[in-house]
Design a protein around this motif. Structure first.
Motif, PDB file in Angstrom:
ATOM      1  N   ASP A   1       4.489   4.293  -8.667  1.00  0.00           N
ATOM      2  CA  ASP A   1       3.235   3.848  -8.073  1.00  0.00           C
ATOM      3  C   ASP A   1       2.869   4.617  -6.804  1.00  0.00           C
ATOM      4  O   ASP A   1       3.433   4.414  -5.730  1.00  0.00           O
ATOM      5  CB  ASP A   1       3.348   2.341  -7.775  1.00  0.00           C
ATOM      6  CG  ASP A   1       1.994   1.711  -7.485  1.00  0.00           C
ATOM      7  OD1 ASP A   1       1.096   2.414  -6.967  1.00  0.00           O
ATOM      8  OD2 ASP A   1       1.840   0.514  -7.767  1.00  0.00           O
ATOM      9  N   GLU A   2       1.892   5.482  -6.929  1.00  0.00           N
ATOM     10  CA  GLU A   2       1.424   6.304  -5.808  1.00  0.00           C
ATOM     11  C   GLU A   2       0.912   5.421  -4.654  1.00  0.00           C
ATOM     12  O   GLU A   2       1.135   5.723  -3.486  1.00  0.00           O
ATOM     13  CB  GLU A   2       0.329   7.253  -6.327  1.00  0.00           C
ATOM     14  CG  GLU A   2      -0.502   7.975  -5.266  1.00  0.00           C
ATOM     15  CD  GLU A   2       0.265   9.057  -4.506  1.00  0.00           C
ATOM     16  OE1 GLU A   2       1.409   9.372  -4.913  1.00  0.00           O
ATOM     17  OE2 GLU A   2      -0.274   9.563  -3.514  1.00  0.00           O
ATOM     18  N   ASN A   3       0.250   4.308  -4.984  1.00  0.00           N
ATOM     19  CA  ASN A   3      -0.253   3.427  -3.920  1.00  0.00           C
ATOM     20  C   ASN A   3       0.889   2.848  -3.094  1.00  0.00           C
ATOM     21  O   ASN A   3       0.789   2.741  -1.868  1.00  0.00           O
ATOM     22  CB  ASN A   3      -1.077   2.274  -4.515  1.00  0.00           C
ATOM     23  CG  ASN A   3      -2.417   2.760  -5.026  1.00  0.00           C
ATOM     24  OD1 ASN A   3      -2.902   3.811  -4.600  1.00  0.00           O
ATOM     25  ND2 ASN A   3      -3.004   2.009  -5.943  1.00  0.00           N
ATOM     26  N   ASP A   4       1.973   2.472  -3.764  1.00  0.00           N
ATOM     27  CA  ASP A   4       3.135   1.961  -3.041  1.00  0.00           C
ATOM     28  C   ASP A   4       3.681   3.026  -2.091  1.00  0.00           C
ATOM     29  O   ASP A   4       4.043   2.725  -0.952  1.00  0.00           O
ATOM     30  CB  ASP A   4       4.241   1.516  -4.008  1.00  0.00           C
ATOM     31  CG  ASP A   4       3.948   0.150  -4.620  1.00  0.00           C
ATOM     32  OD1 ASP A   4       2.998  -0.507  -4.155  1.00  0.00           O
ATOM     33  OD2 ASP A   4       4.663  -0.245  -5.557  1.00  0.00           O
ATOM     34  N   ARG A   5       3.721   4.263  -2.579  1.00  0.00           N
ATOM     35  CA  ARG A   5       4.228   5.341  -1.706  1.00  0.00           C
ATOM     36  C   ARG A   5       3.351   5.505  -0.466  1.00  0.00           C
ATOM     37  O   ARG A   5       3.846   5.666   0.641  1.00  0.00           O
ATOM     38  CB  ARG A   5       4.317   6.663  -2.485  1.00  0.00           C
ATOM     39  CG  ARG A   5       5.422   6.663  -3.537  1.00  0.00           C
ATOM     40  CD  ARG A   5       5.750   8.073  -4.007  1.00  0.00           C
ATOM     41  NE  ARG A   5       4.673   8.682  -4.794  1.00  0.00           N
ATOM     42  CZ  ARG A   5       4.496   8.512  -6.118  1.00  0.00           C
ATOM     43  NH1 ARG A   5       5.324   7.744  -6.799  1.00  0.00           N
ATOM     44  NH2 ARG A   5       3.502   9.100  -6.742  1.00  0.00           N
ATOM     45  N   ILE A   6       2.044   5.411  -0.667  1.00  0.00           N
ATOM     46  CA  ILE A   6       1.125   5.538   0.476  1.00  0.00           C
ATOM     47  C   ILE A   6       1.340   4.391   1.469  1.00  0.00           C
ATOM     48  O   ILE A   6       1.444   4.603   2.680  1.00  0.00           O
ATOM     49  CB  ILE A   6      -0.345   5.563  -0.017  1.00  0.00           C
ATOM     50  CG1 ILE A   6      -0.591   6.861  -0.811  1.00  0.00           C
ATOM     51  CG2 ILE A   6      -1.322   5.449   1.153  1.00  0.00           C
ATOM     52  CD1 ILE A   6      -1.896   6.875  -1.591  1.00  0.00           C
ATOM     53  N   MET A   7       1.472   3.176   0.939  1.00  0.00           N
ATOM     54  CA  MET A   7       1.626   2.023   1.830  1.00  0.00           C
ATOM     55  C   MET A   7       2.953   2.067   2.575  1.00  0.00           C
ATOM     56  O   MET A   7       3.011   1.766   3.766  1.00  0.00           O
ATOM     57  CB  MET A   7       1.497   0.717   1.036  1.00  0.00           C
ATOM     58  CG  MET A   7       0.065   0.441   0.633  1.00  0.00           C
ATOM     59  SD  MET A   7      -0.130  -1.192  -0.117  1.00  0.00           S
ATOM     60  CE  MET A   7       0.334  -0.824  -1.796  1.00  0.00           C
TER      61      MET A   7
END
Ligand code: C2E
Ligand code: MG
Ligand code: MG
Ligand code: MG
Length: 277
Positions: A212-218
């Motif tokens: 999950d790219e969004n998790d990495r960003i967060m």
């Protein structure tokens, strides 16, 4: 009430009855379990410094071995203790058990820092810091041999007053971290008001980092924000080496999870630490 119960039974059938019986049994037995029954024990899940790979300590996690129902997860029984205003009793039990163990380990030359979970409700008790500091004295445990992971609860609607209570613990020399960071309603207001030394990013964001790219960003942003605010960052729920390497590469300070070790019984934890160094 009676009508509600009959309605619930009509919808869910015997399964509902069973769940209710289980809850009743646990509610009935929680005093004995933390009293002369001594049915609760503590397991220790190693925490490592991601940069050096060294073990820095462990998180203390309670287990309830119920004589009839078998092992019960804290995810199930902690809310019951909170509901019945018995959480102080549970916390006191955990503190006594952990401090006894920490004293023994330090005597044996095992230099580990143990994290104790506390509920936000514990802080509604004005005497919490006094009880903790007398427990430290009683067990001859130094305040920097433990730290505290604070979990948010619904009734903590006043972070400013919680912040003052936490400052008292900091004054004693005990570090506090915000547990399950990112999941509560007030994560950011916590950071604003609570003099926490670390944040523990919830496993919800860590487990699926790979996909999950969004998790990495967060997670990356949380690490940067916490560091800018002079807080350390701990990641929980690290289930793979890939995730561990990613966290290390992105500056996360400490880590915990099945990829490092599952929670262990005290003897097994001591062995784990010794084998590693
Ligand atoms: P927590 O503080 O967020 O603890 C982490 C939970 O994740 C633990 O569950 C741990 O066994 C589990 N875990 C560890 N590594 C992994 C992993 O790699 N993947 C996954 N999926 N899970 C992992 P546990 O032991 O069932 O505890 C559940 C919650 O119960 C804890 O969440 C904590 O909030 C609470 N709790 C445990 N002990 C105490 C206590 O002494 N006092 C209080 N107030 N709460 C406690
Ligand atoms: Mg915790
Ligand atoms: Mg928690
Ligand atoms: Mg968590």
């Amino acid at each position: 009430q009676a009508l509600e119960e009959r309605e619930a039974y009509r919808i869910h059938g015997p399964a509902w009855d069973e769940a209710r019986n289980r809850t009743f049994t646990l509610l009935r037995d929680l005093t004995v379990a933390t009293g002369e029954g001594r049915q609760l024990r503590v397991e220790y899940q190693p925490k490592i410094d991601l940069r050096t790979n060294r073990c820095i300590g462990a998180e203390a996690l309670l287990r309830w071995d119920h004589p009839q129902l078998g092992p019960i997860s804290p995810g199930e029984f902690v809310p019951l203790f909170e509901r019945t205003s018995n959480i102080h009793r549970l916390t006191q039990y955990a503190i006594e058990d952990v401090l006894t163990q920490v004293r023994r380990w330090r005597t044996d030359g095992l230099e580990v820092c143990i994290s104790i979970n506390i509920s936000g409700l514990d802080l509604l008790d004005d005497d919490f810091d006094n009880r903790l500091s007398s427990a430290l004295k009683k067990h001859k445990v130094q305040p920097d041999w433990i730290d505290i992971e604070l979990t948010e609860t619904a009734r903590m609607d006043d972070p400013a007053s919680i912040g003052m209570k936490i400052q008292k613990l900091r004054d004693i020399g005990i570090d506090i971290g915000i547990d399950d960071f990112g999941t509560g309603q007030s994560a950011l207001s916590y950071l604003k008001y609570i003099p926490a030394s670390f944040v523990k990013i919830d496993s919800m964001f860590i487990r699926s980092l790979e996909q999950d790219e969004n998790d990495r960003i967060m997670v990356r942003s949380t690490i940067d924000m916490a560091h800018a605010l002079q807080r350390r960052v701990v990641a929980e729920g690290i289930e793979s080496q890939v995730i561990l390497d990613w966290l290390r590469g992105n500056g996360c300070d400490h880590g915990q999870g099945f990829a490092i070790s599952a929670p262990l019984r005290p003897e097994a934890f001591a062995r784990w630490v010794r084998d590693r160094t």
